[in-house]
Scaffold this motif. Structure first.
Motif, PDB file in Angstrom:
ATOM      1  N   ALA A 307       0.827  -1.211   0.000  1.00 27.99           N
ATOM      2  CA  ALA A 307       0.000   0.000   0.000  1.00 27.99           C
ATOM      3  C   ALA A 307       0.854   1.251   0.000  1.00 27.99           C
ATOM      4  CB  ALA A 307      -0.920  -0.002   1.223  1.00 27.99           C
ATOM      5  N   SER A 308       1.998   1.180   0.707  1.00 28.39           N
ATOM      6  CA  SER A 308       2.837   2.363   0.848  1.00 28.39           C
ATOM      7  C   SER A 308       3.546   2.735  -0.431  1.00 28.39           C
ATOM      8  CB  SER A 308       3.864   2.144   1.957  1.00 28.39           C
ATOM      9  OG  SER A 308       3.209   1.968   3.182  1.00 28.39           O
ATOM     10  N   LYS A 309       3.511   1.835  -1.428  1.00 27.85           N
ATOM     11  CA  LYS A 309       4.134   2.165  -2.699  1.00 27.85           C
ATOM     12  C   LYS A 309       3.349   3.246  -3.440  1.00 27.85           C
ATOM     13  CE  LYS A 309       7.851  -0.299  -2.931  1.00 27.85           C
ATOM     14  NZ  LYS A 309       9.162   0.363  -3.063  1.00 27.85           N
ATOM     15  N   ASP A 310       2.135   3.483  -2.986  1.00 29.11           N
ATOM     16  CA  ASP A 310       1.310   4.502  -3.619  1.00 29.11           C
ATOM     17  C   ASP A 310       1.870   5.879  -3.269  1.00 29.11           C
ATOM     18  OD1 ASP A 310      -2.290   5.100  -3.646  1.00 29.11           O
ATOM     19  OD2 ASP A 310      -0.626   6.213  -4.514  1.00 29.11           O
ATOM     20  N   LEU A 311       2.253   6.633  -4.281  1.00 26.86           N
ATOM     21  CA  LEU A 311       2.853   7.945  -4.033  1.00 26.86           C
ATOM     22  C   LEU A 311       1.859   8.906  -3.392  1.00 26.86           C
ATOM     23  CD1 LEU A 311       5.026   8.494  -7.227  1.00 26.86           C
ATOM     24  CD2 LEU A 311       5.704   7.606  -4.989  1.00 26.86           C
ATOM     25  N   ASN A 312       0.574   8.667  -3.603  1.00 28.05           N
ATOM     26  CA  ASN A 312      -0.411   9.510  -2.924  1.00 28.05           C
ATOM     27  C   ASN A 312      -0.339   9.334  -1.421  1.00 28.05           C
ATOM     28  OD1 ASN A 312      -1.487  10.734  -5.175  1.00 28.05           O
ATOM     29  ND2 ASN A 312      -2.926   9.050  -5.570  1.00 28.05           N
ATOM     30  N   TYR A 313      -0.046   8.111  -1.009  1.00 27.89           N
ATOM     31  CA  TYR A 313       0.080   7.862   0.428  1.00 27.89           C
ATOM     32  C   TYR A 313       1.313   8.579   0.974  1.00 27.89           C
ATOM     33  CZ  TYR A 313       0.056   5.393   4.872  1.00 27.89           C
ATOM     34  OH  TYR A 313       0.028   5.107   6.202  1.00 27.89           O
ATOM     35  N   ALA A 314       2.394   8.597   0.185  1.00 19.61           N
ATOM     36  CA  ALA A 314       3.600   9.327   0.594  1.00 19.61           C
ATOM     37  C   ALA A 314       3.283  10.803   0.760  1.00 19.61           C
ATOM     38  CB  ALA A 314       4.712   9.135  -0.435  1.00 19.61           C
ATOM     39  N   ARG A 315       2.489  11.319  -0.170  1.00 18.51           N
ATOM     40  CA  ARG A 315       2.120  12.723  -0.095  1.00 18.51           C
ATOM     41  C   ARG A 315       1.277  13.004   1.149  1.00 18.51           C
ATOM     42  NH1 ARG A 315      -0.694  15.157  -5.327  1.00 18.51           N
ATOM     43  NH2 ARG A 315      -2.320  13.693  -4.692  1.00 18.51           N
ATOM     44  N   LYS A 316       0.394  12.066   1.474  1.00 18.23           N
ATOM     45  CA  LYS A 316      -0.429  12.227   2.678  1.00 18.23           C
ATOM     46  C   LYS A 316       0.462  12.271   3.927  1.00 18.23           C
ATOM     47  CE  LYS A 316      -3.857   9.950   5.546  1.00 18.23           C
ATOM     48  NZ  LYS A 316      -4.622   8.732   5.794  1.00 18.23           N
ATOM     49  N   LEU A 317       1.423  11.355   3.998  1.00 20.29           N
ATOM     50  CA  LEU A 317       2.358  11.350   5.123  1.00 20.29           C
ATOM     51  C   LEU A 317       3.127  12.672   5.202  1.00 20.29           C
ATOM     52  CD1 LEU A 317       3.790   7.739   4.705  1.00 20.29           C
ATOM     53  CD2 LEU A 317       2.404   8.535   6.629  1.00 20.29           C
ATOM     54  N   TYR A 318       3.512  13.170   4.031  1.00 18.74           N
ATOM     55  CA  TYR A 318       4.262  14.438   3.965  1.00 18.74           C
ATOM     56  C   TYR A 318       3.446  15.569   4.582  1.00 18.74           C
ATOM     57  CZ  TYR A 318       6.035  18.670   1.643  1.00 18.74           C
ATOM     58  OH  TYR A 318       6.497  19.929   1.367  1.00 18.74           O
ATOM     59  N   TYR A 319       2.165  15.680   4.198  1.00 14.87           N
ATOM     60  CA  TYR A 319       1.352  16.773   4.728  1.00 14.87           C
ATOM     61  C   TYR A 319       1.029  16.574   6.209  1.00 14.87           C
ATOM     62  CZ  TYR A 319       0.909  18.730   0.091  1.00 14.87           C
ATOM     63  OH  TYR A 319       1.186  19.302  -1.114  1.00 14.87           O
ATOM     64  N   GLN A 320       0.915  15.338   6.640  1.00 12.88           N
ATOM     65  CA  GLN A 320       0.748  15.082   8.075  1.00 12.88           C
ATOM     66  C   GLN A 320       2.002  15.532   8.824  1.00 12.88           C
ATOM     67  OE1 GLN A 320      -0.140  10.898   8.244  1.00 12.88           O
ATOM     68  NE2 GLN A 320      -2.340  11.194   8.017  1.00 12.88           N
ATOM     69  N   GLY A 321       3.160  15.295   8.193  1.00 11.79           N
ATOM     70  CA  GLY A 321       4.417  15.750   8.786  1.00 11.79           C
ATOM     71  C   GLY A 321       4.451  17.252   8.931  1.00 11.79           C
ATOM     72  N   ILE A 322       3.991  17.960   7.894  1.00 12.57           N
ATOM     73  CA  ILE A 322       3.955  19.423   7.957  1.00 12.57           C
ATOM     74  C   ILE A 322       3.016  19.882   9.082  1.00 12.57           C
ATOM     75  CG2 ILE A 322       3.251  21.520   6.735  1.00 12.57           C
ATOM     76  CD1 ILE A 322       4.201  20.238   4.160  1.00 12.57           C
ATOM     77  N   ALA A 323       1.869  19.205   9.206  1.00  8.90           N
ATOM     78  CA  ALA A 323       0.922  19.566  10.265  1.00  8.90           C
ATOM     79  C   ALA A 323       1.566  19.423  11.641  1.00  8.90           C
ATOM     80  CB  ALA A 323      -0.328  18.694  10.167  1.00  8.90           C
ATOM     81  N   ASN A 324       2.317  18.348  11.850  1.00  7.36           N
ATOM     82  CA  ASN A 324       3.009  18.158  13.131  1.00  7.36           C
ATOM     83  C   ASN A 324       4.132  19.177  13.301  1.00  7.36           C
ATOM     84  OD1 ASN A 324       2.224  15.537  14.805  1.00  7.36           O
ATOM     85  ND2 ASN A 324       1.872  15.111  12.650  1.00  7.36           N
ATOM     86  N   TYR A 325       4.801  19.510  12.206  1.00  2.07           N
ATOM     87  CA  TYR A 325       5.850  20.531  12.261  1.00  2.07           C
ATOM     88  C   TYR A 325       5.259  21.861  12.721  1.00  2.07           C
ATOM     89  CZ  TYR A 325       9.605  23.629  10.665  1.00  2.07           C
ATOM     90  OH  TYR A 325      10.587  24.585  10.610  1.00  2.07           O
ATOM     91  N   GLU A 326       4.100  22.217  12.153  1.00  3.82           N
ATOM     92  CA  GLU A 326       3.443  23.474  12.515  1.00  3.82           C
ATOM     93  C   GLU A 326       3.054  23.495  13.995  1.00  3.82           C
ATOM     94  OE1 GLU A 326       2.859  26.136  10.658  1.00  3.82           O
ATOM     95  OE2 GLU A 326       3.657  25.376   8.775  1.00  3.82           O
TER      96      GLU A 326
END
Length: 671
Positions: A307-326
């Protein structure tokens, strides 16, 4: 119309016209390929030359950050040029071959939830980038979102701020939330406008019909009633859009990243979608059940891998990371960025943000490594060079930082922060004139760059230009009246110029702004001592020590106070405490030397002066004091050597009176 020339642009055809201005398709006659541009003419409400000049300056300020963003991401279209002719403003942007969303979102026709979701995700990705830099588009509407023909990407054009700078025309009112109408736009004003576009697409209603519905049920309601159920909209999508268009911006989504995170959960992949093909095979070949058992037993995370091979999932993780960064949860942000990078090892932006998170956690080495990875994946990313330069600066690699700042500036000549950073690095290696030149450039690009004024003030003071330093600190304060550090540094500079009453006023202002600013209490106490207010001085020293009992500097200053009050033993006690807390405090050794000298303990005084010089080879006063003591001890060659060292340092700092005093001492000792 093809014979009309505006500056270097030949008009090809009229694209649109309103009472406030017109848009023309044009070509640039200065380019050999006659590249095409859109020239927008604005008719200012006033032809007054002074007002036109003000508008021009505001426009110049507004376009600088947009120019940087456009170089960073080609989905953001900035102004290519602007000029005034016959007291009319002309804004020029590149012509994009493609069609605006107005061709896709048509009144009376409905788009599917899936299609609208695609549009929202793509536009929100761009909004995340511009909002991260604090820029509000202010003019989101279908006509300003173009689907580029060459790659089918959505492009964001015609930002509102530059247009507002030269005209009273702003974004179409049906897309504007109430706070923007009242000239108080927020970052989530853009989210509201995008939400209205989504409702248009889903319902087939016009924007004006949608916004008029907000008062049908209840004039005090904070919601737009658009009856999503009657339009067969996915319930989850409708709920998200409802929050996007909340009439109260405080209840609305606060960031584009939040909206993205919620939208990406609508079609989140489920485990059965990954395992379904295997199930079909198992039904045909029962022997494969043995493989399934082994598969589950050996690796419980097998599904996650696929499932994690889906680049959309990577993008979701990325934006969750930004939310935690904020939210300043940097450890969790690092975990999420790392997962995104594991899925997509070429994820330049994830490396960039993870590097920033590592920096916040104080891990400068890993921050530097991530910036390097971002550069490898995107060598044209000026921000990645900037980030690595900053990490190098923090670990003391100033020359390496300068090299990276150079590259960032080469890629983006208008990168004010890069000039600022290079100025800091040059200051650290004593290239103060070059540092000032860099800070000047940063300020020229960003005239309200408070930190650049502040740092330039520090450098000016170090090279002995105290009056210029005061001007810089004052400018920083003018821009930000609550800049406590600027008041503090201006107070220190005024104190050095013997303007003690003004210095006291500055230190008092610092304490008003930040009652925990320990150094301000210490500095004000020094002023009180000099002005002959011993009680006030003592109270300030006590307050500083009470707030931070481990602050060696506070004991040094109170020791100096006690020395001036003729409490020599008390002064030595304070200096001993300072040295106990911080054995590298050169000032404590120098001042204790003065106290020992007062008691006639010459050997101890000599040892303390020497220790102060060992800790700080640039300590002019310690050389001078040791020179005085060696003179009294008839150690003339050593005294001359000390005075010369002091004189050299005084001269380098621009302290002419102290330099002349030291040289006169040498003259007295020279036959």
């Amino acid at each position: 119309m093809s014979n009309i020339i505006l500056e270097r642009y030949r008009i090809i055809e009229l694209l649109s016209g309103t009472p406030g201005g017109r848009s023309y398709l044009s070509e640039d006659t200065s380019q050999s390929n006659f590249h095409q541009y859109v020239v927008k003419q604005f008719l200012p409400s006033s032809k007054d030359s002074t007002l036109l000049k003000i508008s021009h300056d505001v426009l110049e300020t507004e376009t600088k950050p947009l120019e940087y963003l456009a170089k960073k991401d080609d989905r953001i279209l900035h102004l290519s040029n602007f000029f005034i002719k016959d007291k009319n403003f002309y804004l020029v942007r590149e012509y994009i071959l493609g069609q605006s969303l107005r061709k896709e979102i048509i009144t009376g026709q409905k788009l599917s939830s899936e299609k609208v979701l695609e549009i929202l995700l793509e536009v929100l990705e761009i909004l995340v980038i511009i909002h991260y830099r604090g820029i509000i588009h202010r003019n989101i509407k279908p006509a300003n979102i173009i689907r580029r023909e060459s790659d089918n990407k959505l492009i964001l054009t015609d930002f509102g701020a530059p247009q507002e700078a030269v005209s009273n025309l702003v974004a179409s009112s049906e897309y504007m939330p109430i706070e923007q109408i009242y000239r108080n736009p927020q970052l989530n004003s853009d989210i509201y406008a995008l939400g209205i576009i989504a409702i248009e697409a889903l319902t087939g209603l016009s924007a004006s019909e949608i916004t008029n519905r907000k008062n049908q049920k209840n004039s005090d309601a904070q919601k737009i009633v658009w009856y999503p159920r009657s339009h067969k909209v996915k319930a989850k999508l409708a709920k998200i859009i409802d929050k996007m268009v909340d009439l109260n911006y405080q209840n609305r989504y606060q960031s584009a990243k939040e909206v993205l995170n919620d939208l990406q959960t609508i079609n989140q992949p489920q485990p059965n979608l990954v395992l379904q093909p295997l199930k079909t095979q198992f039904s045909k070949n029962p022997k494969l059940f043995l493989f399934l058992g082994s598969f589950i037993t050996v690796s419980a995370v097998g599904w996650f891998f696929f499932a994690s091979k889906d680049l959309n999932y990577a993008r979701k993780l990325y934006y969750q990371g930004i939310a935690n960064y904020e939210k300043a949860d940097y450890k969790q942000a690092v975990k999420l960025f790392s997962q995104a990078i594991k899925i997509n090892p070429q994820y330049s932006s994830a490396y960039n943000f993870r590097g920033d998170a590592y920096y916040r956690l104080g891990n400068y080495e890993k921050s530097q490594q991530d910036s390097s990875a971002a550069i490898r994946n995107n060598p044209q990313d000026a921000n990645a060079y900037y980030d690595r330069a900053f990490s190098l600066y923090l670990v003391g690699e100033f020359n390496g930082a300068i090299i990276d700042y150079n590259q960032a500036i080469k890629l983006n000549p208008e990168y004010a922060d890069a000039y600022y950073g290079r100025g800091l690095a040059r200051h650290e290696i004593k290239e103060n004139r070059k540092a000032i030149a860099d800070l000047n450039q940063a300020i020229a690009i960003k005239p309200k760059f408070t930190k650049a004024y502040f740092q330039r003030g520090i450098v000016h003071r170090e090279i002995g230009d105290k009056l210029e330093a005061i001007k810089d600190f004052s400018k920083a304060i003018e821009i930000n009246p609550k800049y406590a550090s600027a008041y503090y540094e201006r107070g220190k500079t005024r104190y050095a110029l013997n303007e003690k009453a003004a210095a006291k006023k500055d230190f008092t202002k610092v304490i008003e702004l930040d009652s925990r600013f320990v150094d301000a209490y210490i500095a004000r106490a020094d002023v009180h001592t000099d002005l002959g207010y011993p009680k006030q001085a003592y109270d300030d020293y006590e307050k500083a020590i009470e707030m931070n009992p481990e602050d060696a500097k506070a004991y040094v200053h109170r020791g100096k106070y006690r020395f001036q009050m003729k409490d020599i033993e008390g002064a030595i006690e304070n200096y001993n405490q300072a040295i106990k807390l911080n054995s590298t405090q050169s000032t404590a050794y120098n001042n204790r030397g003065n106290a020992y000298l007062e008691l006639g303990k010459w050997n101890k005084a000599l040892a303390d002066y020497s220790k102060a010089i060992e800790l700080n080879p640039e300590y002019a006063s310690a050389y001078y004091n040791r020179g005085l003591l060696r003179t009294d001890l008839a150690k003339v060659p050593g005294a001359i050597e000390d005075y010369q060292a002091a004189a050299d340092i005084f001269l380098k700092r621009g302290e002419k009176n102290n330099y002349q005093d030291a040289m006169s001492r040498i003259k007295e000792l020279t036959p």
